[in-house]
Structure formats: structure tokens, C-alpha cells
Design a protein around this motif. Sequence first.
Motif, PDB file in Angstrom:
ATOM      1  N   LEU A 811      53.407  55.111  17.205  1.00  0.00           N
ATOM      2  CA  LEU A 811      54.426  54.411  17.981  1.00  0.00           C
ATOM      3  C   LEU A 811      54.398  54.860  19.440  1.00  0.00           C
ATOM      4  O   LEU A 811      54.494  54.043  20.373  1.00  0.00           O
ATOM      5  N   ILE A 812      54.235  56.169  19.642  1.00  0.00           N
ATOM      6  CA  ILE A 812      54.169  56.705  21.008  1.00  0.00           C
ATOM      7  C   ILE A 812      52.921  56.188  21.725  1.00  0.00           C
ATOM      8  O   ILE A 812      52.967  55.792  22.911  1.00  0.00           O
ATOM      9  N   CYS A 813      51.775  56.191  21.006  1.00  0.00           N
ATOM     10  CA  CYS A 813      50.536  55.677  21.605  1.00  0.00           C
ATOM     11  C   CYS A 813      50.694  54.218  22.027  1.00  0.00           C
ATOM     12  O   CYS A 813      50.234  53.805  23.105  1.00  0.00           O
ATOM     13  N   VAL A 814      51.328  53.407  21.178  1.00  0.00           N
ATOM     14  CA  VAL A 814      51.539  51.993  21.511  1.00  0.00           C
ATOM     15  C   VAL A 814      52.388  51.874  22.766  1.00  0.00           C
ATOM     16  O   VAL A 814      52.098  51.076  23.672  1.00  0.00           O
ATOM     17  N   ARG A 815      53.414  52.675  22.839  1.00  0.00           N
ATOM     18  CA  ARG A 815      54.289  52.599  24.014  1.00  0.00           C
ATOM     19  C   ARG A 815      53.567  53.066  25.275  1.00  0.00           C
ATOM     20  O   ARG A 815      53.905  52.657  26.385  1.00  0.00           O
ATOM     21  N   LYS A 816      52.564  53.932  25.097  1.00  0.00           N
ATOM     22  CA  LYS A 816      51.784  54.382  26.251  1.00  0.00           C
ATOM     23  C   LYS A 816      50.623  53.445  26.561  1.00  0.00           C
ATOM     24  O   LYS A 816      49.854  53.676  27.493  1.00  0.00           O
ATOM     25  N   GLY A 817      50.451  52.400  25.733  1.00  0.00           N
ATOM     26  CA  GLY A 817      49.409  51.422  25.981  1.00  0.00           C
ATOM     27  C   GLY A 817      48.108  51.678  25.256  1.00  0.00           C
ATOM     28  O   GLY A 817      47.134  50.936  25.445  1.00  0.00           O
ATOM     29  N   HIS A 818      48.032  52.698  24.391  1.00  0.00           N
ATOM     30  CA  HIS A 818      46.824  52.997  23.631  1.00  0.00           C
ATOM     31  C   HIS A 818      46.917  52.286  22.274  1.00  0.00           C
ATOM     32  O   HIS A 818      47.160  52.911  21.239  1.00  0.00           O
ATOM     33  N   LEU A 819      46.715  50.981  22.303  1.00  0.00           N
ATOM     34  CA  LEU A 819      47.017  50.169  21.127  1.00  0.00           C
ATOM     35  C   LEU A 819      46.131  50.501  19.929  1.00  0.00           C
ATOM     36  O   LEU A 819      46.623  50.624  18.802  1.00  0.00           O
ATOM     37  N   ALA A 820      44.842  50.621  20.126  1.00  0.00           N
ATOM     38  CA  ALA A 820      43.933  50.828  18.994  1.00  0.00           C
ATOM     39  C   ALA A 820      44.258  52.122  18.263  1.00  0.00           C
ATOM     40  O   ALA A 820      44.376  52.152  17.031  1.00  0.00           O
ATOM     41  N   GLU A 821      44.395  53.220  19.036  1.00  0.00           N
ATOM     42  CA  GLU A 821      44.718  54.506  18.399  1.00  0.00           C
ATOM     43  C   GLU A 821      46.101  54.458  17.762  1.00  0.00           C
ATOM     44  O   GLU A 821      46.316  54.966  16.657  1.00  0.00           O
ATOM     45  N   GLY A 822      47.031  53.814  18.485  1.00  0.00           N
ATOM     46  CA  GLY A 822      48.390  53.748  17.951  1.00  0.00           C
ATOM     47  C   GLY A 822      48.454  52.987  16.631  1.00  0.00           C
ATOM     48  O   GLY A 822      49.090  53.425  15.669  1.00  0.00           O
ATOM     49  N   ILE A 823      47.773  51.821  16.576  1.00  0.00           N
ATOM     50  CA  ILE A 823      47.788  51.025  15.339  1.00  0.00           C
ATOM     51  C   ILE A 823      47.131  51.796  14.200  1.00  0.00           C
ATOM     52  O   ILE A 823      47.599  51.747  13.046  1.00  0.00           O
ATOM     53  N   GLU A 824      46.076  52.525  14.474  1.00  0.00           N
ATOM     54  CA  GLU A 824      45.409  53.296  13.427  1.00  0.00           C
ATOM     55  C   GLU A 824      46.376  54.310  12.801  1.00  0.00           C
ATOM     56  O   GLU A 824      46.450  54.451  11.577  1.00  0.00           O
ATOM     57  N   HIS A 825      47.119  55.016  13.642  1.00  0.00           N
ATOM     58  CA  HIS A 825      48.090  55.986  13.123  1.00  0.00           C
ATOM     59  C   HIS A 825      49.235  55.281  12.384  1.00  0.00           C
ATOM     60  O   HIS A 825      49.675  55.730  11.316  1.00  0.00           O
ATOM     61  N   MET A 826      49.719  54.184  12.938  1.00  0.00           N
ATOM     62  CA  MET A 826      50.823  53.463  12.304  1.00  0.00           C
ATOM     63  C   MET A 826      50.399  52.936  10.932  1.00  0.00           C
ATOM     64  O   MET A 826      51.183  52.955   9.974  1.00  0.00           O
ATOM     65  N   GLU A 827      49.173  52.454  10.831  1.00  0.00           N
ATOM     66  CA  GLU A 827      48.686  51.959   9.541  1.00  0.00           C
ATOM     67  C   GLU A 827      48.646  53.080   8.492  1.00  0.00           C
ATOM     68  O   GLU A 827      48.985  52.861   7.330  1.00  0.00           O
TER      69      GLU A 827
END
Length: 897
Positions: A811-827
Motif C-alpha cells: 500500500l505504501i509503495c502504491v502511494r509512493k508510485g511504485h505500482l509493480a512492487e506495491g501490487i506484488e506485495h499486496m497480492e
Amino acid sequence: MTGSLTLLRRLVEMQQFEVLHQACLSLPALSPAEQVLLALALAHLGQPEAARDTLIALDPAALEVDARVDLAAVHLQLGEFDAAQALLEATRPEAPDHALLLARLAACYVQHQRGEEALPLYESSLRLQPGIAVYQQLLRLYLQRADLPQAGETLAAADLFWAGEREHWPALLVALYDQQLRGLRLELWLASDDNARADAWLDSRHAELAEDDYCGLLTGYAQRLAERGRHAQAEDALRRGLQHYPEHPDLYQQHAELAELQGRLPQAMTLLHRALHLAGQQQKMTLPLRLKLASVATQGHPALARQVAEQAIEEAGALTPSPEMDAAQTAKWLVQAQVALAGVDAREQHYIVAEARYVEVLQAHPRQVPALQGLGQLYMQLGRIDEAVALFEQVLAIDPARGHAALINARRFPQDEETLIRLETLARRPGLSGPVQPGLLLQLAAAWEKRKDYTKAFTLANEANAASRALLRYDPVAHRQGSARIRHAFSRSLFENRRGIGNDSTLPVFVLGMPRSGTTLIEQILAGHSQIHGAGELGVIPTTIARLESWERNTGSGRHYPDCVDDLSADVVAGITASLLKELRESLPENASELRHVVDKLPHNFENIGLIKLLFPNARIISVRRDPRDIAISNYFTDYAAKHGGMGFAYDLQWIGEQLADHNLMMHHWNQLFPGEILDVRYEDVVSDPEREARRMLDYLGVQWEPQVLDTSELDRPVKTASVWQVRQPIYQTARERWRRYADFLAPLIAGTNAKIVHEPVEMVSLPVPGMQTEGIACYRQGKLDDAEMLFRRLLHHVPEHATAHFMVGLICVRKGHLAEGIEHMEKGHQTCPWNVNWRRDLAQAYELAQQPEKAQMLRVHHVGTGDSVVSARDVEQNDAIPLGFSIRTSASEPFY
């Protein structure tokens, strides 16, 4: 025989008792024989007192033979088997070839467990006048004595006879006898171990039987399998049936009963909820299902039990008499619902309300056995033993097996061996629990011990416990491994690194030890003091552990208790202890300002001393010891309500021995960690010198001596443990060295106790500091994303699969704009906790930001219909009103208290 009598008796044969009742009332005047038939109709229609009133003026000796045979049928229906048998035996010399007399006399013998004498009577009755009911009774007797060739011949003869008769019978009876014959056919194949033929025949019936008939046959088959101890096969048969008819309530109900029997209460309740839903949709009667659900829920979910029982009362009150259900039956349902609610009241310790409900029921229905038994058990808990015994005596007159079992619990033993032999025959009748009834066998073991026939007593206890073990899931290896993990988790280093986080309160006192070691006696002594309240087995510590387990499960940490105790921060401990102290204070009686201590005497808290000392460093802990051989025998002769929980070990002597060894090692560990802080008390010392030991305990608690603490039998408070009878007696020594009576049978116990304690090496993640998750969420909510990310990544370093940490990093990565890494962690987080509604929505939004609308839509499709309108966790800093139960607001909430 007059024409009217011929017609009326034909109605009896056809079981048309409502029609019989109306026909008798329509007659201008009743002859004595017709009065008997009216009484028979009333008895079958659930009006026993009216039936008895109808017979008051009759002189049995003045009746003709047929009328006396009918009068015996009235006695049979009213449960007055001795009277029926005496009347028929006195009449038999006048009519030795009276087919109905012989069949009804045989029924009396069956009720008195004299099957061998009943057999020739049924055979003679059939030769004189064939009847389908007699065929079936005879077939059951052949099956009971394992005379399978004769049973097969009788079934063939019954089939042939019924083929020519069934067209002359009412449709309802045709369906009933058809179903019974099908069931007996299955029973014959099962008795012959011809399972393949039974299964194949059952499958073939699916195509030719209506849904209700097929499901009725299937539930009967499952019942017969369970009676043979083949519960897994019974459940499998029901599952196969649900593949054909996934919306038939009876299949779910039967499956629920099997699940309950094996201790799977959540599954049982789920199945009953499903059955209730389906029955309601199909406009079928739901009352039996509600009553069953209330019974199951009472064992651990009293709020649900109360709700369902109240619904049952409302439903029963709305019933009106109909051709399918007369007024007596509607009244019966209402009474059962009222008794169910009284049971909930008693379970929740609303004793005055429960007593009033039971008394109200019994004023209108004085022979209602569940109400008599429920009120009797309530009186036992309250120490009103004589009143309880009087109620159990009434049960005895109606239902000997249940009456004797209740009286034996109250230490009122049968005085003659003949009664014990009859009860043993009843205990060996197959039922849903299997080929024998373990509870009744254990009651009989106590009765034979009272008669000093110790070999007989132990043989019965052995048989009872073997039957119970077949239904238990207790795993001694897993228990030993669990004990090792507790010792590992609550180490010296844990307490050195967590100094000062507990609550300083001295309110709680914990009395603990092996079950049947004397913990109830110790609590009774302490509770006699004016400044000490005995609260019984509160279970506040196991409840806390369950909440910790639930928290870890919901966060997807993959950790369990006791591993997770290193994550308890000072704030969390403060919340837990505040909640526990509130619960303890709520257990206090009114005007309790002088009370300084509340005693929780849950025996198995000996496993939880580490958690107790972490939460309440100043809590007083009394460890009760007793000769382990006496502990073992006392456990082995007790049938526990918690047999599917912590008491599963008590049904095997070797398991008991291993548990004793685990207990000793556990107490050694605690005494090493907390030297001088736990008071050891020996049961034998207490009964030998009560005053000395009572003074020692009161000194340990820091209160002054009060002599009334020794008057344990006079203490006025409820007791719900297995010691309910013993604690109402003055302190006695007769239980000392009880083991010597059974010394020749203790080899398994000794082997289990003396065997080397071996377990797998314990591997446990240790967190360097507590509260990384909650602190990380707090930082996230404050907008400190870098600090939050550091904490969550640090948590992932120690617990790589932690779902909440993964999701929050994502969630933090997504908010910082790192979508690919963020989605991987969220999944990764979502895969571990797919039930988290907000995570699913947040992940869908992340997919949209990453231009992956198909994935977002798939998540939303699964989300349709949840009714959840909670805002996204991404907006939490703007909207702090997210309800509890979703997304990171759950993690940020107070999870344990």
C-alpha cells in the motif's frame, strides 16, 4: 365382538388414533371396552392424564380378554411396563393363543431387556395372525442376537406378506412400513459385513424413490453405521446424499449431529444454520432444528443459544392444531422450547430465572423429563442435593436409564444387582455414539465400585473409555510438542526483556493443577473467607489465548500462541489486563467492597502460568498436587463435558500418564522461572490437616485467618465442575489411595508416566521488539510513510510471510508510485487473507492505477453482495471513521479487549 369394537380395533391396528378418538366420542354411550380404546387414543395423542382419568372407574378384572389386552396397550403407551406385563401374564392362561396378547407381552419383555423370552412369543403371534409390525419386531430380535440366517428368512417372509397387504393400509402407514423394511434390509447387510451390497442397493434406490423417502433411507443408514462405530462412513454416506439433494434439511441435520458427537461444534452449528435456512425456504417445520441449534450453541455460544431458544418459543407459540399436529403436540413443542431457554439461563448462571422457568413447565407438565432433569442438575449446582434427588426419583419412574444415571451422579446408587444388570443391558444398546453408551457405562462403573467389585468397575470404565476414544481427536504427541513450545516461548530472556509491562493488581488468584487433583476443594476453602470470592472456572486466560490466536490469524502472520507472546507491547498488555480485571470484577457479588481477591480455579491454567505472570506479575498462584495414581483413576472414571477439548487425555491411562509427566516438567519450568512465587499445596496434606494448610494458603494471599473457611460444605454458591457432589460434603479422606483398588490395572499409566519425554526440536521466530505491526500502522495513519515502511519491512525480515506487513508495504509503495512492487506485495497479503474485504477493494484500485481493469473487475465480481460500504484504507488519514473489522483499521484497533 360387536361391530363397533371391530371397527375401533381396526383403527388401532391402522394407528388412526385421532379418528379413533373422534369415533369413541361420537358414540352415545361407551362400554367398558370402548372406554379402554378411548384411553388408548388419548395416550397416543399425548394426553396421558386424560387417558388415566378415562380408566379410573374401570375394574380390569371385569373386562373381557380383548379389552384387557387393549388396557395393557394403554399401559405400554404410558410407559407403565410393569403394569402391562402383569395384566397380560394374568390374562394369558385364559387365552394362550391370543396373537395380540402374545405380541404385546413380548413388547413388555423387550422393554425389560428379556429379548430371549420375547422371541418365542413373537414367533407364536406370527403363526397365529401375521402382522407387519410383529414381523419387524421379530426381525430386530434376530438381528440383536446375530441370528442372520433366521433374520434373512424373516425379512423375505415379511416382504412377501407386506406385498399382499400394503394396498389395504393408509398411505402414511404404507410409507412408514416401507421405509422400516428398507432400513432393516440395510441393517441385515451391515450385520453380515456386506457393505458393498448395502452401498450398491442404496445407490440404486435413488432412481426409484421420492426425495423424502430416499433421504429418510439415507439418514437411517447413517444412523445404523454410527451405531456400529463407523462414524466416518456415516458422514460419507450423508455427503453422497447431498450430492443428489443439496437442499434437503434432514441430511444437514443428521450430519450436524455426527459433527457435534465428535466435538466439531462450529461445523455442527453451520450445518444446522443451513438446515434451518432450507427448511424455512421449503415451508417445513423448523422448530426441531431450532431446538437442536440451541442445544449445541449452549455449549459455547450462549448468546446465540438464547436467541434461537427465544425464536423457538415464538414459533411454538404461533402453532395451531391441525390434522397433522394436534393440540397436545403443539403444547409439547412449546414446552421443549421453554426448557431449552431455561437451560440457557442456567448455563449463563441466571439461576433464579432458570429455576422459575423449570418450575413453571413442571407445574403444567409434571412428567416432562428434560425439565425434571434440568431442574435437578440446577439444584445439584446450587447444593440443594435433597431436592435434586427428589426430582431424579421422578425421572427414574418415567425413564429408568436416565433416572438411575442422574441418581448415581448424586451418589444414590441402586441397591440390587438386578437393576445394575438391566442398566448395563441398556448401556449396550447401540445409539448414535456407537455400539455402547459410554456415559452410562461409567455411571455403572461408579456403582460397582461402591459395591466394592473393583474388577467389574474397572472393566466397565475400560469399555466406556475405549468407546469414547473412538470419537476423540486428542493427539498426545501434539500435546507434548505444544508443552515444549510453551516452555520455549516463556523463557527467562522473555521476562528479562519485558520487565514492567504487566499489571500490578493482586485481585486475581489462580488455583490450578491436574484435573481431579483437588482444585475445587482448595477454592472452596479460600472462598469461605470474607475477603475472597470463588468465581469457579472462569476461563479468562484461555479466552485471552483464543483472542491472540484470532488476531494472528486475521493479520495473516502465520504465527500462533505461544510463539506470538513476544509481540505483546506494554500498551497491548495494559488493554488485555484492564479487560480481564473488568471481567473479574463483574463476577463479584453485590456489596463486594470488602473483597480483595477473586479465585479462578481452572485446573489446566498450569500450562498458562507464563502468560499469567506476564500479565499479572503479582498474581497469587496456588498449584495443587496429589498422588498421580489417584489423579489418574479419578480422571479415568469421569465423563467430561470437555472431552473434545482439554480433557481428551482422560480416556486413556497411558495418555493420562503422559499428561502427568508433562505437568511435572511444566511445573518444574515455572518454579525455575519464578522461584518462591508459586505456592504448592498437597491434597493429602489438606485432608489430613485442613487448618494448617488453610492457614498457609491464607498467609500466602496476605489475609487474616478466619475459621469458617473450614466449613466447605456450608458454602452457598454454585459449583459446575465434575466435583459438584464432593464439594457439598465435609472434608473427607476416603478418596486417598483409591488407586490401590485398581493397582493391577495401572501398567499403561506407569508406562506413560515413566517414559522419556521426547519432542521435536522447537524452532520459533523471535521478534527483537514488540509491536512493530501496531506501531507501523500508527505511523501510516499519521502519514509517516517512511517510518511505517521501515517497520513493516523489518517485520517481514523476521516473519517473511506476514500478510499484513506485505499488504501495508504494498500500500505504501502504491502511494509512493511504485505500482509493480506495491501490487506484488499486496497480492501476497491478499492471497493469505482473502476474506479481508478492504484489502480486496484496495488491490482492485491498485490494479486500476496500473491499467489492469480486468483484474480489478474480477476482484469486484467476487465482492458483489457483501453489503460492505467501508471506505478504502488508502483514505484512512482523511477519514478516521472506518468501522472495526476491515483492512488496516482492524490492525489499528484494540484486538484483544
